[in-house]
Design an enzyme around this catalytic site. Structure first.
Site, PDB file in Angstrom:
ATOM      1  CD  GLU A   1      -2.940  -1.285   2.349  1.00  0.00           C
ATOM      2  OE1 GLU A   1      -2.757  -0.510   3.149  1.00  0.00           O
ATOM      3  OE2 GLU A   1      -3.295  -2.410   2.381  1.00  0.00           O
TER       4      GLU A   1
ATOM      5  CD  GLU B   1      -4.638  -7.834   1.782  1.00  0.00           C
ATOM      6  OE1 GLU B   1      -5.732  -7.182   2.281  1.00  0.00           O
ATOM      7  OE2 GLU B   1      -3.655  -7.693   1.769  1.00  0.00           O
TER       8      GLU B   1
HETATM    9  O1  G3I Z   1      -2.662  -7.333  18.537  1.00  0.00           O
HETATM   10  C1  G3I Z   1      -3.718  -6.621  19.084  1.00  0.00           C
HETATM   11  C2  G3I Z   1      -4.158  -7.452  20.450  1.00  0.00           C
HETATM   12  O2  G3I Z   1      -2.881  -7.461  21.207  1.00  0.00           O
HETATM   13  C3  G3I Z   1      -5.253  -6.642  21.168  1.00  0.00           C
HETATM   14  O3  G3I Z   1      -5.721  -7.425  22.033  1.00  0.00           O
HETATM   15  C4  G3I Z   1      -6.448  -6.545  20.044  1.00  0.00           C
HETATM   16  C5  G3I Z   1      -7.738  -6.067  20.661  1.00  0.00           C
HETATM   17  O4  G3I Z   1      -8.494  -5.565  19.743  1.00  0.00           O
HETATM   18  O5  G3I Z   1      -5.986  -5.855  19.238  1.00  0.00           O
HETATM   19  C6  G3I Z   1      -4.971  -6.587  18.437  1.00  0.00           C
HETATM   20  O6  G3I Z   1      -4.585  -5.851  16.981  1.00  0.00           O
HETATM   21  C7  G3I Z   1      -5.624  -5.960  16.026  1.00  0.00           C
HETATM   22  C8  G3I Z   1      -4.899  -6.946  15.056  1.00  0.00           C
HETATM   23  O7  G3I Z   1      -5.802  -6.629  13.883  1.00  0.00           O
HETATM   24  C9  G3I Z   1      -4.603  -8.300  15.290  1.00  0.00           C
HETATM   25  O8  G3I Z   1      -5.640  -8.958  15.661  1.00  0.00           O
HETATM   26  C10 G3I Z   1      -5.864  -4.675  15.596  1.00  0.00           C
HETATM   27  O9  G3I Z   1      -6.574  -4.022  16.727  1.00  0.00           O
HETATM   28  C11 G3I Z   1      -6.711  -4.517  14.495  1.00  0.00           C
HETATM   29  O10 G3I Z   1      -6.693  -3.286  13.918  1.00  0.00           O
HETATM   30  C12 G3I Z   1      -6.017  -5.360  13.432  1.00  0.00           C
HETATM   31  O11 G3I Z   1      -6.606  -5.509  12.319  1.00  0.00           O
HETATM   32  C13 G3I Z   1      -6.150  -5.799  11.093  1.00  0.00           C
HETATM   33  C14 G3I Z   1      -5.792  -4.748  10.125  1.00  0.00           C
HETATM   34  O12 G3I Z   1      -4.994  -5.362   8.988  1.00  0.00           O
HETATM   35  C15 G3I Z   1      -4.832  -3.743  10.653  1.00  0.00           C
HETATM   36  O13 G3I Z   1      -4.413  -2.831   9.596  1.00  0.00           O
HETATM   37  C16 G3I Z   1      -6.925  -6.841  10.341  1.00  0.00           C
HETATM   38  O14 G3I Z   1      -7.096  -8.115  11.258  1.00  0.00           O
HETATM   39  C17 G3I Z   1      -6.474  -7.527   9.180  1.00  0.00           C
HETATM   40  O15 G3I Z   1      -7.440  -8.165   8.374  1.00  0.00           O
HETATM   41  C18 G3I Z   1      -6.022  -6.124   8.300  1.00  0.00           C
HETATM   42  O16 G3I Z   1      -5.523  -6.603   6.978  1.00  0.00           O
HETATM   43  C19 G3I Z   1      -5.216  -5.443   6.150  1.00  0.00           C
HETATM   44  C20 G3I Z   1      -4.164  -6.180   5.361  1.00  0.00           C
HETATM   45  O17 G3I Z   1      -2.866  -6.577   6.186  1.00  0.00           O
HETATM   46  C21 G3I Z   1      -3.804  -5.295   4.299  1.00  0.00           C
HETATM   47  N1  G3I Z   1      -4.636  -4.931   3.360  1.00  0.00           N
HETATM   48  C22 G3I Z   1      -6.040  -4.394   4.060  1.00  0.00           C
HETATM   49  C23 G3I Z   1      -6.313  -5.529   5.112  1.00  0.00           C
HETATM   50  C24 G3I Z   1      -7.758  -5.068   5.572  1.00  0.00           C
HETATM   51  O18 G3I Z   1      -7.305  -3.976   6.655  1.00  0.00           O
END
Ligand code: G3I
Length: 390
Positions: free
Chosen positions: A172, A282
């Site tokens: 990105e 994705e």
């Molecule tokens: O790691 C913490 C954890 O310690 C905590 O307890 C928990 C509570 O909510 O949050 C955890 O982090 C989260 C992480 O996923 C792991 O579960 C974040 O809040 C959450 O924002 C994060 O979201 C991910 C997102 O990328 C972050 O940008 C999504 O799961 C994931 O599907 C998404 O994937 C991205 C690709 O990498 C790139 N393209 C877009 C796609 C969708 O956003």
């Protein structure tokens, strides 16, 4: 029997509930054993595709212990992407301290089931600790930031050398607005510290760290307009500079009516004409109303409607099936160029779209419902893959 166990995400410990076995490593193998029997019995998407295209999914390592998700993944897919566990903040939250446990669990599951693994990702403006690029809010010197980037890529791509088929090296990096420079790059902390060539440098470091891995540039909404043109420019500029780039990832965070299959078709052909492999990395189809498409993580919305809280209507199930069928049809029409299609999640309950762009909605973006039951969309995709697999 329900048992509490811990999983490590980055440097944090998160307690999660799971059914079944005790030690995390043990359960990966045990769930794997059962799943392997099922995958041998066949009948999933991976068998339908018959080796003509990789069929992948994004999962989090702990989900592989789930009694529904584990067997589903091993039966249906032959390629895994770590949804979060190989991202910079997960593997090197603190400078010089690498944490590979969660990613390694995913790799072990893949190995147990004859699946490939794609590394996601080595460099991103999101989920990459600021210390890589800044100190006290000020950009590091180019040399310091480059040293951090190299150390990160050496550490991570080095660790997974021979275990992943490829890496999303940079994720990105192209701006949705005016952007920086000739290409229109996102003004990321990496760019601010290193300059526009941070992308080329990341690819160079990755090629050196794991010479046999394929190297990809991955982005959302890069199937049309400015983003498509900019991505083509980026690929050309990397190639011109002699940088190895093997493929482009079209993330495929799409909606019911957007983009058109004609647009998708033209984009695949445009990328293929540059001599790179094309992957849908994705894929999901958002069925809920929202203001804009894509996956700009900061473009959150408040108070969007949540019309399918109690379940998707049968009319919408059919529409979603039609949409998925048409998407896979256009991908199959381009089978010379498409080497992998990865869904971003397994069943609907796992989708990031339940929390984006509006938090806490009930989305139905994938091929299985929340109980892991196949939706009409699954049948439509399988039919296309059977055709593809001939
Ligand atoms: O790691 C913490 C954890 O310690 C905590 O307890 C928990 C509570 O909510 O949050 C955890 O982090 C989260 C992480 O996923 C792991 O579960 C974040 O809040 C959450 O924002 C994060 O979201 C991910 C997102 O990328 C972050 O940008 C999504 O799961 C994931 O599907 C998404 O994937 C991205 C690709 O990498 C790139 N393209 C877009 C796609 C969708 O956003």
């Amino acid at each position: 029997m329900e048992k509490l166990f811990s999983r490590v995400v980055g440097m944090r410990c998160v307690m999660v509930m799971a059914v079944g076995l005790s030690a995390l490593g043990m359960s990966a193998v045990a769930v794997g054993g059962a799943g392997q029997a099922e995958s041998k019995a066949g009948g999933g998407l991976r068998d339908a595709a018959n080796g003509k295209v990789l069929i992948g999914t994004a999962v989090m390592a702990y989900q592989l212990q789930d009694p529904v998700i584990g067997p589903l993944v091993s039966r249906e897919f032959n390629c895994l992407t770590a949804e979060n566990e190989m991202k910079p903040e997960a593997v090197q939250r603190e400078k010089g301290v690498f944490t590979f446990e969660a990613g390694d669990k995913l790799v072990a599951f893949a190995e147990a089931h004859g699946m490939k693994v794609v590394g996601h990702n080595l460099c991103w403006h999101n989920q990459m600790p600021r210390w890589n690029w800044e100190k006290d809010g000020q950009p590091l010197s180019r040399e310091e930031a480059l040293a951090n980037l190299k150390a990160h890529i050496d550490g991570v791509a080095g660790h997974y050398k021979g275990k992943v088929v490829g890496w999303d090296v940079v994720n990105e990096a192209i701006d949705d607005g005016p952007g920086v420079g000739d290409i229109g790059l996102r003004n990321t902390p990496a760019l601010k510290a290193i300059g526009e060539d941070y992308i080329a440098k990341a690819f160079e470091f990755a090629a050196a760290a794991d010479p046999s891995a394929e190297l990809y540039y991955n982005d959302y909404s890069n199937e049309s307009g400015q983003k498509l043109e900019r991505t083509l420019k980026l690929i050309r500029s990397l190639k011109k500079a002699g940088v190895k780039i093997d493929g482009v990832g079209m993330q495929g965070h799409w909606m019911m009516g957007w983009p058109s299959t004609d647009v998708i078709d033209k984009a695949i052909k445009a990328y293929a004409a540059e001599g790179v492999k094309v992957m849908i990395t994705e894929l999901d189809v958002d069925v809920l109303p929202r203001k804009q498409g894509g996956a700009e993580i900061n473009a959150v919305e408040k108070g969007g409607a949540d019309p399918y809280k109690e379940g998707l209507t049968s009319d919408m199930q059919d529409k979603l099936a039609k949409r998925y069928g048409e998407i896979f049809d256009v991908l199959r029409q381009n089978k010379e160029s498409i080497t992998r299609v990865t869904l971003w999640g397994t069943h609907d309950g796992t989708s990031w779209l339940n929390n984006y762009p509006v938090r806490g909605r009930t989305n139905h973006a994938l091929l299985w419902d929340r109980e892991g039951k196949e939706k009409p969309a699954y049948t439509a995709v399988k039919k296309e893959l059977e055709e593809w697999g001939k």
